[in-house]
Scaffold this active site. Structure first.
Site, PDB file in Angstrom:
ATOM      1  CB  VAL A   1     -11.510  -9.737   5.818  1.00 31.59           C
ATOM      2  CG1 VAL A   1     -12.535 -10.323   4.862  1.00 31.59           C
ATOM      3  CG2 VAL A   1     -10.422  -9.020   5.037  1.00 31.59           C
TER       4      VAL A   1
ATOM      5  CB  THR B   1      -6.234 -12.849   0.169  1.00 24.60           C
ATOM      6  OG1 THR B   1      -7.013 -11.653   0.225  1.00 24.60           O
ATOM      7  CG2 THR B   1      -5.408 -12.856  -1.106  1.00 24.60           C
TER       8      THR B   1
ATOM      9  CD  GLU C   1     -14.301  -7.166   1.308  1.00 24.51           C
ATOM     10  OE1 GLU C   1     -15.322  -7.859   1.427  1.00 24.51           O
ATOM     11  OE2 GLU C   1     -14.314  -6.033   0.802  1.00 24.51           O
TER      12      GLU C   1
ATOM     13  NE  ARG D   1      -9.699   2.185   0.026  1.00 27.65           N
ATOM     14  CZ  ARG D   1     -10.107   3.428  -0.122  1.00 27.65           C
ATOM     15  NH1 ARG D   1      -9.274   4.381  -0.422  1.00 27.65           N
ATOM     16  NH2 ARG D   1     -11.389   3.749   0.047  1.00 27.65           N
TER      17      ARG D   1
ATOM     18  CG  ASN E   1      -4.287  -6.623  -3.271  1.00 28.06           C
ATOM     19  OD1 ASN E   1      -5.078  -5.706  -3.484  1.00 28.06           O
ATOM     20  ND2 ASN E   1      -4.301  -7.325  -2.164  1.00 28.06           N
TER      21      ASN E   1
ATOM     22  N   GLY F   1       6.528   7.364  -1.661  1.00 28.17           N
ATOM     23  CA  GLY F   1       6.719   7.292  -0.212  1.00 28.17           C
ATOM     24  C   GLY F   1       7.817   6.319   0.148  1.00 28.17           C
TER      25      GLY F   1
ATOM     26  CB  CYS G   1      -3.072  -6.754   1.490  1.00 28.20           C
ATOM     27  SG  CYS G   1      -4.320  -6.842   2.777  1.00 28.20           S
TER      28      CYS G   1
ATOM     29  CE  LYS H   1      -4.755   1.673   4.916  1.00 29.98           C
ATOM     30  NZ  LYS H   1      -5.581   1.503   3.736  1.00 29.98           N
TER      31      LYS H   1
HETATM   32  C1  UGA Z   1      -4.968  -3.069  -0.012  1.00 28.02           C
HETATM   33  C2  UGA Z   1      -5.856  -2.763  -1.220  1.00 28.02           C
HETATM   34  O1  UGA Z   1      -5.852  -1.343  -1.475  1.00 28.02           O
HETATM   35  C3  UGA Z   1      -7.285  -3.234  -0.974  1.00 28.02           C
HETATM   36  O2  UGA Z   1      -8.048  -3.039  -2.155  1.00 28.02           O
HETATM   37  C4  UGA Z   1      -7.251  -4.735  -0.636  1.00 28.02           C
HETATM   38  O3  UGA Z   1      -8.543  -5.221  -0.328  1.00 28.02           O
HETATM   39  C5  UGA Z   1      -6.368  -4.944   0.574  1.00 28.02           C
HETATM   40  O4  UGA Z   1      -5.032  -4.470   0.273  1.00 28.02           O
HETATM   41  C6  UGA Z   1      -6.352  -6.428   0.857  1.00 28.02           C
HETATM   42  O5  UGA Z   1      -5.879  -7.202   0.029  1.00 28.02           O
HETATM   43  O6  UGA Z   1      -6.972  -6.863   1.859  1.00 28.02           O
HETATM   44  P1  UGA Z   1      -4.550  -1.892   2.368  1.00 28.02           P
HETATM   45  O7  UGA Z   1      -3.381  -2.828   2.499  1.00 28.02           O
HETATM   46  O8  UGA Z   1      -5.496  -1.755   3.503  1.00 28.02           O
HETATM   47  O9  UGA Z   1      -5.456  -2.306   1.096  1.00 28.02           O
HETATM   48  O10 UGA Z   1      -3.977  -0.433   2.116  1.00 28.02           O
HETATM   49  P2  UGA Z   1      -3.688   0.544   0.866  1.00 28.02           P
HETATM   50  O11 UGA Z   1      -4.440   1.789   1.082  1.00 28.02           O
HETATM   51  O12 UGA Z   1      -3.854  -0.139  -0.418  1.00 28.02           O
HETATM   52  O13 UGA Z   1      -2.141   0.864   1.103  1.00 28.02           O
HETATM   53  C7  UGA Z   1      -1.147  -0.153   1.045  1.00 28.02           C
HETATM   54  C8  UGA Z   1       0.226   0.451   1.172  1.00 28.02           C
HETATM   55  O14 UGA Z   1       0.569   1.184   0.002  1.00 28.02           O
HETATM   56  C9  UGA Z   1       0.399   1.419   2.330  1.00 28.02           C
HETATM   57  O15 UGA Z   1       1.635   1.191   2.960  1.00 28.02           O
HETATM   58  C10 UGA Z   1       0.360   2.790   1.670  1.00 28.02           C
HETATM   59  O16 UGA Z   1       1.057   3.785   2.394  1.00 28.02           O
HETATM   60  C11 UGA Z   1       1.024   2.489   0.355  1.00 28.02           C
HETATM   61  N1  UGA Z   1       0.664   3.434  -0.730  1.00 28.02           N
HETATM   62  C12 UGA Z   1      -0.611   3.473  -1.207  1.00 28.02           C
HETATM   63  C13 UGA Z   1       1.645   4.247  -1.276  1.00 28.02           C
HETATM   64  O17 UGA Z   1       2.831   4.217  -0.860  1.00 28.02           O
HETATM   65  N2  UGA Z   1       1.310   5.088  -2.309  1.00 28.02           N
HETATM   66  C14 UGA Z   1       0.047   5.150  -2.806  1.00 28.02           C
HETATM   67  O18 UGA Z   1      -0.179   5.937  -3.760  1.00 28.02           O
HETATM   68  C15 UGA Z   1      -0.930   4.343  -2.243  1.00 28.02           C
END
Ligand code: UGA
Length: 442
Positions: free
Chosen positions: A11, A121, A151, A154, A211, A256, A263, A323
């Site tokens: 961040v 956060t 913030e 992602r 979130n 998944g 987060c 991810k």
């Molecule tokens: C998440 C939020 O998407 C952001 O908006 C937020 O700012 C961030 O947390 C934070 O609080 O700082 P992030 O953790 O980087 O972002 O990643 P995501 O893309 O949201 O994925 C989180 C997890 O969910 C991953 O393990 C991903 O594989 C999983 N996921 C996501 C799924 O299993 N299915 C989905 O459809 C989407």
């Protein structure tokens, strides 16, 4: 305008470089000298697409600098962003040690009006607490205003999300502070980014509620996927049709092995804890957390059901980060899955395009056979498991993999392959929520 950003994690560094790109003069501060030295040499401490170029560009044009000393940076800045880590305290709460230390140091340092913006956060109530710490430790004639500015970026898309956010949330009780922070974000007005201006607690709650809602969507679709497997339905078609309803929306309905990262797991825990603390139970969020834990373990059962008794079996894990497009392994489902595979007596070979070094801190080279690419990981294995959907796994030469494995078993925890094609290729294949019986119907 001069700005200090405290903390150079995802961040802080993205915000610092992004704000410099908006035309601000930014100094990023971190107590970790080696990190700052590396940043000064142009080295980014983690993998994040586009960040290196953004940092380089703004260092070159003189708007982005780095340092370890808070006081001189704060003296020349009107606005100070707090972007330090807020890890889990291990009991469902949030460890605010770093935030507290920064607030106290700021209070000792400020000698004129400043705006303190919290990007980390933090649990609801923290910004008011920061304001109190600063007020208590600052001479009465010096005014400092606090703004909560959560913030929403992602990992893996952090630069894009910072430069083109869906919205900017600003919580404060000071009109002056709000006007100053809005001015910093002026370039976002030009691209018509919605600004939501609220009180402190509301801004903090927006972050947790957002979130937790996204995590809820994931746990929901994971449970639907599991049920699809039982009844012979295809979760992708279910999710697609659900998403066409604009009230539901298509995003975050991809099944998944469970959500991970720094987060969602931490923030859902913190929100559940907040509910307990205020005697206002967050029952949905509590369930989302337990569904997610169960999903990770369920994946190991899925592997065992195809590979057979795991004792002495060689299992190839493709993808270790939580991810794609990140080297971050915090709370990655791969940690639970690998841990359980080892506990059940399996040998694990693994490959990840970016996260191997991070994963080695959790599982040593004595525990896991780290391989330099997917093909070498798969060689001689009893089952190949795709845990993270890195793009390079989508186009693997599956014929080559089939030739080198001990038995052609492929468990696709991210649904990146077509089940029919996998069957044609002769793999014993399974994914999440897409039983072959459902696909035969279309
Ligand atoms: C998440 C939020 O998407 C952001 O908006 C937020 O700012 C961030 O947390 C934070 O609080 O700082 P992030 O953790 O980087 O972002 O990643 P995501 O893309 O949201 O994925 C989180 C997890 O969910 C991953 O393990 C991903 O594989 C999983 N996921 C996501 C799924 O299993 N299915 C989905 O459809 C989407």
């Amino acid at each position: 305008m001069h700005i200090t950003v405290i903390g150079t994690g995802y961040v802080g560094l993205v915000a610092g470089a992004g704000l410099a790109d908006f035309g601000m003069h930014v100094i990023c501060i971190d107590k970790d000298e080696s990190k700052i030295e590396a940043l000064e040499q142009g080295e980014i401490p983690f993998y994040e697409p586009g960040l290196k170029e953004l940092v380089e560009r703004n260092v070159k044009n003189g708007r982005l600098t780095f340092g370890t000393e808070l006081a001189p940076a704060v003296k020349q800045s009107l606005v100070i962003f707090i972007a330090v880590g807020t890890p889990s305290d291990g009991q469902g709460g949030v460890d605010l040690t770093f935030v507290k230390a920064v607030a106290e140091e700021l209070a000792e340092t400020v000698d004129e009006y400043k705006v303190v913006v919290t990007k980390s956060t933090v649990p609801v109530g923290t910004n008011r607490w920061i304001q109190e710490i600063i007020n208590k430790n600052t001479p009465a004639e010096i005014n400092v205003d606090v703004v909560s500015n959560p913030e929403f970026l992602r990992e893996g898309a952090a630069v894009e999300d910072f430069m083109r956010p869906n919205r900017v949330v600003l919580g404060s009780e000071s009109q002056q502070a709000l006007a100053i922070v809005k001015d910093i974000y002026r370039p976002l007005y030009l691209i018509e980014t919605p600004f939501v201006v609220t009180g402190l607690e509301t801004a903090e709650m927006i972050k947790y509620a957002s979130n937790a809602f996204l995590a809820t969507k994931i746990s929901f679709i994971n449970e639907i996927a599991n049920l699809c497997e039982a009844v012979g339905a295809d979760v992708h078609q279910v999710a697609k049709a659900m998403g066409l309803d604009r009230r539901i929306g298509p995003k975050f309905l991809h099944p998944g092995p469970g959500f991970g990262g720094s987060c969602f797991p931490k923030d859902t825990e913190a929100l559940a804890r907040l509910g307990r603390d205020y005697d206002s139970p967050m029952q949905i969020v509590e369930t989302v957390i337990s569904v997610n834990e169960a999903q990770k373990m369920r994946m190991v059962d899925k592997i065992e059901s195809l590979a057979g008794d795991l004792k002495s079996k060689r299992i190839a894990i493709l993808g270790l980060s939580f991810k794609p497009n990140t080297s971050d392994v915090r709370e990655s489902p791969a940690i639970t899955i690998v841990g359980e595979l080892l506990a059940r007596g399996a040998h694990v070979a693994a490959y990840d395009p970016a996260a191997e070094d991070e994963f080695k801190r959790i599982f040593s080279t004595e525990q896991i056979d780290y391989r330099p690419n997917a093909y070498e990981a798969a060689e001689g294995s009893d089952a190949v498991v795709v845990v993270t959907e890195w793009n390079e796994f989508r186009n693997l030469d599956l014929g080559r993999i089939k030739q080198s494995v001990k038995q052609p078993v492929l468990i696709d925890l991210r649904n990146i392959y077509d089940p029919r094609r996998m069957k044609e290729l002769g793999f014993d294949y399974t994914s999440v929520g897409r039983p072959l019986s459902a696909l035969k119907q279309c």
